[in-house]
Design an enzyme around this catalytic site. Structure first.
Site, PDB file in Angstrom:
ATOM      1  N   CYS A 108     -12.200   3.355 -27.107  1.00  0.00           N
ATOM      2  CA  CYS A 108     -11.016   3.074 -26.279  1.00  0.00           C
ATOM      3  C   CYS A 108      -9.926   2.334 -27.038  1.00  0.00           C
ATOM      4  CB  CYS A 108     -11.412   2.303 -25.022  1.00  0.00           C
ATOM      5  SG  CYS A 108     -12.237   0.742 -25.366  1.00  0.00           S
ATOM      6  N   HIS A 110       0.833  -1.203   0.000  1.00  0.00           N
ATOM      7  CA  HIS A 110       0.000   0.000   0.000  1.00  0.00           C
ATOM      8  C   HIS A 110       0.862   1.245   0.000  1.00  0.00           C
ATOM      9  CE1 HIS A 110      -3.461  -2.466   1.878  1.00  0.00           C
ATOM     10  NE2 HIS A 110      -3.556  -2.420   0.567  1.00  0.00           N
TER      11      HIS A 110
HETATM   12  C1  PEP Z   1      -9.840  -2.812 -28.778  1.00  0.00           C
HETATM   13  O1  PEP Z   1     -10.018  -3.907 -29.288  1.00  0.00           O
HETATM   14  O2  PEP Z   1      -9.885  -1.736 -29.411  1.00  0.00           O
HETATM   15  C2  PEP Z   1      -9.533  -2.709 -27.336  1.00  0.00           C
HETATM   16  C3  PEP Z   1      -9.513  -1.544 -26.729  1.00  0.00           C
HETATM   17  O3  PEP Z   1      -9.263  -3.839 -26.650  1.00  0.00           O
HETATM   18  P1  PEP Z   1      -7.899  -4.691 -26.727  1.00  0.00           P
HETATM   19  O4  PEP Z   1      -6.875  -3.854 -27.422  1.00  0.00           O
HETATM   20  O5  PEP Z   1      -7.539  -5.007 -25.310  1.00  0.00           O
HETATM   21  O6  PEP Z   1      -8.332  -5.896 -27.501  1.00  0.00           O
END
Ligand code: PEP
Ligand code: MG
Length: 581
Positions: A508, A194
């Site tokens: 993402c 921690h």
């Molecule tokens: C994606 O596929 O865009 C993603 C964010 O996941 P990973 O890169 O972990 O497959």
């Protein structure tokens, strides 16, 4: 004479200061046996000391304010709870009564016994919890041996000092950091402790496992903690000092730039607020995300827990990791993605199939999790337990059809019922969202609206599946290209269907963190980006230079483009300073 000791960097950076040694209080053990008539008084003395130690922890907790209170309070509570632990405390009465040990000797034996149990554990995280036991027992010892005032004096003034200790309790570290402590060299400890997590979030350079530190360094020695190189230099030379000053200048320059941008809102030139979330795998990412003003964690990849351990991580190990994440983000939303093993992410535990003809199209992500309900349930239970510590959303990878989401929701409900039956107090169930990375999910996004509370577009996989181009195969050249119009159409569709239904949509994949693609994503209507924290400032900078309304007008043309080159040209003409290819 210059001496260099090596340790393990638990928190990066450099610090130059005077050494202040705090020797472990376990040196004050009194081994003389008790007389019969001393036994009851010794038990009382022990209980008084435990009570005082607990009161000190309460006092320490009350002294902390703001973010520190949030980050450290929970660790302090954990130590207070240990002081009530029957396993730790009540055995001591017996040792004093039957073995005629003095309280300090009984505490030392108990610490050694529990220490051995923890050290025998395979799991590095659980093994590192030994430190908590040592710190709590050390606190009681120091009350018993009335060393407190001397040690407290040592712990009082810290300006310009580097703490050299065996280990340091998180509460003490928070207190010292507020009094000008510059860095820490711990003879023991681990990067999972921690304290190490806290040092990272406090930006306090820290070395652990610097085994010779207490024997080699003396009070008032000038020491240079170089956590970039994993060493501490005692009596640094002129050359060392030059290296330190160069690092300091560079860190200050970077720090000023970051500090200025970290406090800025993420807003386009025409005043549209955009949210930047962070992709994270480990605690340093979380500390960085928070320091740079992320709106939360948009993608927490949980695979690392499964990839680094030999067997499957236990529910508790997962719970601790998720709880650290939530605590680290101090109340901002954290999106935890359930296990995405399979394909290129084979595990050590052996649940991912190894003999698949075509693993990218095989049993990966949610498909694998649903085939292993016990493993999946332990992850969901860990997430549910961590959700009591802050806002968590659950993100499910590789969703292809709505019934997969339905199956996840049913299992989640069962896990919640089980936990409640077992006496856990749970907050309401976290939101459940779908990764949109399989073309069927993007094309059929309207079919997922009922079961998904939010969407996260995973363009890394969506691109490879839409273009039938392996994301790891260099031989395919420019085919795997985020500017391919077919991919852009799917992204735009998911954003607009999600928006109309009032479901948040983030993106993402790696695209989100590429400042050259920021105008493209704004044009397609994206408002929630999620990227590695290291990319956030550049993207924030870029967003500030762009006008969303003008870019949005470009969207129909982008979607009609016949090739990625045409897309690049359109973006070029719109933003002449941009060079995409
Ligand atoms: C994606 O596929 O865009 C993603 C964010 O996941 P990973 O890169 O972990 O497959
Ligand atoms: Mg993916």
């Amino acid at each position: 004479m210059r001496i260099v000791l090596s340790g393990t960097a638990a928190s990066r950076g450099m610090a130059l200061g005077r050494a202040r040694l705090v020797k472990p209080s376990k040196l004050n053990v009194d081994n003389r046996p008790l007389e019969d008539d001393e036994v009851e008084a010794e038990i009382e003395r022990l209980h008084d000391a435990i009570e005082t130690a607990r009161a000190e922890l309460v006092e320490l907790r009350e002294k902390l304010h703001g973010a520190l209170a949030r980050d450290v309070g929970e660790f302090i509570d954990a130590h207070s709870l240990l002081l009530e632990d029957p396993e730790l405390v009540h055995g001591l009465d017996d040792m004093i009564r039957k073995g005629h040990y003095r309280a300090s000797a009984a505490l030392k034996m108990q610490a050694d016994r529990l220490g051995k149990v923890f050290e025998a554990m395979d799991d590095p995280y659980l093994r590192s919890r030994r430190e908590d036991i040592d710190q709590v027992i050390g606190r009681v010892m120091s009350v018993l041996s009335r060393q407190t005032s001397q040690e407290e004096r040592k712990l009082a003034a810290r300006v310009g000092e580097i703490l050299i200790a065996d280990t340091i309790a998180p509460g003490d570290m928070a207190h010292l950091a507020g009094h000008g402590l510059l860095g820490i060299v711990a003879a023991g400890g681990s990067v999972y402790s921690h304290s190490a997590i806290l040092a990272r979030s406090l930006n306090l350079p820290m070395l652990v496992a610097t085994s010779d530190a207490l024997g080699t360094i003396s009070d008032e020695d000038l020491v240079l903690v170089d956590a970039e190189a994993g060493e501490v230099v005692i009596h640094p030379t002129a050359q060392d000092l030059t290296r330190y000053r160069n690092w300091q200048r560079e860190a200050a320059r970077e720090g000023r730039r970051l500090a200025a941008l970290a406090k800025e809102p993420t807003r386009t030139r025409d005043n549209v607020d955009i949210r930047l979330f962070a992709n994270a795998e480990q605690s340093p990412d979380v500390a960085q995300a928070r320091a740079l003003g992320a709106s939360g964690i948009g993608l927490y990849r949980t695979e690392f827990l499964f990839l680094r351990s030999k067997g499957l991580p236990s529910e508790d190990e997962q719970f601790h990791a998720y709880r650290d994440l939530v605590l680290g983000m101090g109340g901002l939303p954290c999106t935890i993605r359930t296990l995405d093993l399979g394909a290129d992410k084979a595990d050590n535990a052996g649940i991912a199939l190894r003999e698949e003809e075509n693993p990218a199209l095989g049993v990966r992500g949610v498909r694998l999790s649903l085939r292993h309900p016990a493993v999946f349930a332990s992850q969901l239970r860990a997430i549910l337990r961590a959700a009591s510590y802050g806002p968590i959303r659950i993100l499910v990878p590789m969703i292809t059809t709505p019934d997969e989401l339905g199956a996840v929701r049913s299992l989640l409900q069962i896990c919640a019922n089980d936990l409640r039956d077992a006496g856990h107090t749970l907050s309401e169930l976290p939101e459940v969202g779908a990764m949109v990375e399989v073309p069927a999910a993007a094309i059929g996004i309207h079919t997922l609206l009922e079961d998904a509370d939010f969407f996260a577009i995973g363009t890394n996989d969506l691109a490879q599946y839409v273009l039938a181009a392996d994301r790891n195969n260099d031989a395919l050249g420019t085919l795997y290209d985020p500017l391919q119009p077919a991919l852009l159409r799917l992204i735009a569709r998911v954003i607009s269907v999600g928006r109309r239904a009032g479901k948040p949509v983030s993106l993402c994949g790696e695209m989100a963190g590429d400042p050259l693609l920021t105008p493209l994503l704004l044009a397609l209507g994206l408002t929630d980006f999620s990227m590695h924290p290291g990319q956030m400032l550049e993207v924030r900078d870029r967003i500030g230079q762009l006008e969303r309304a003008r870019l949005r007008k470009l969207s129909p043309q982008l979607l009609r483009a016949r090739s990625s080159q045409e897309v690049a040209a359109l973006l070029d003409s719109f933003n002449p300073d941009l060079k995409l290819q």
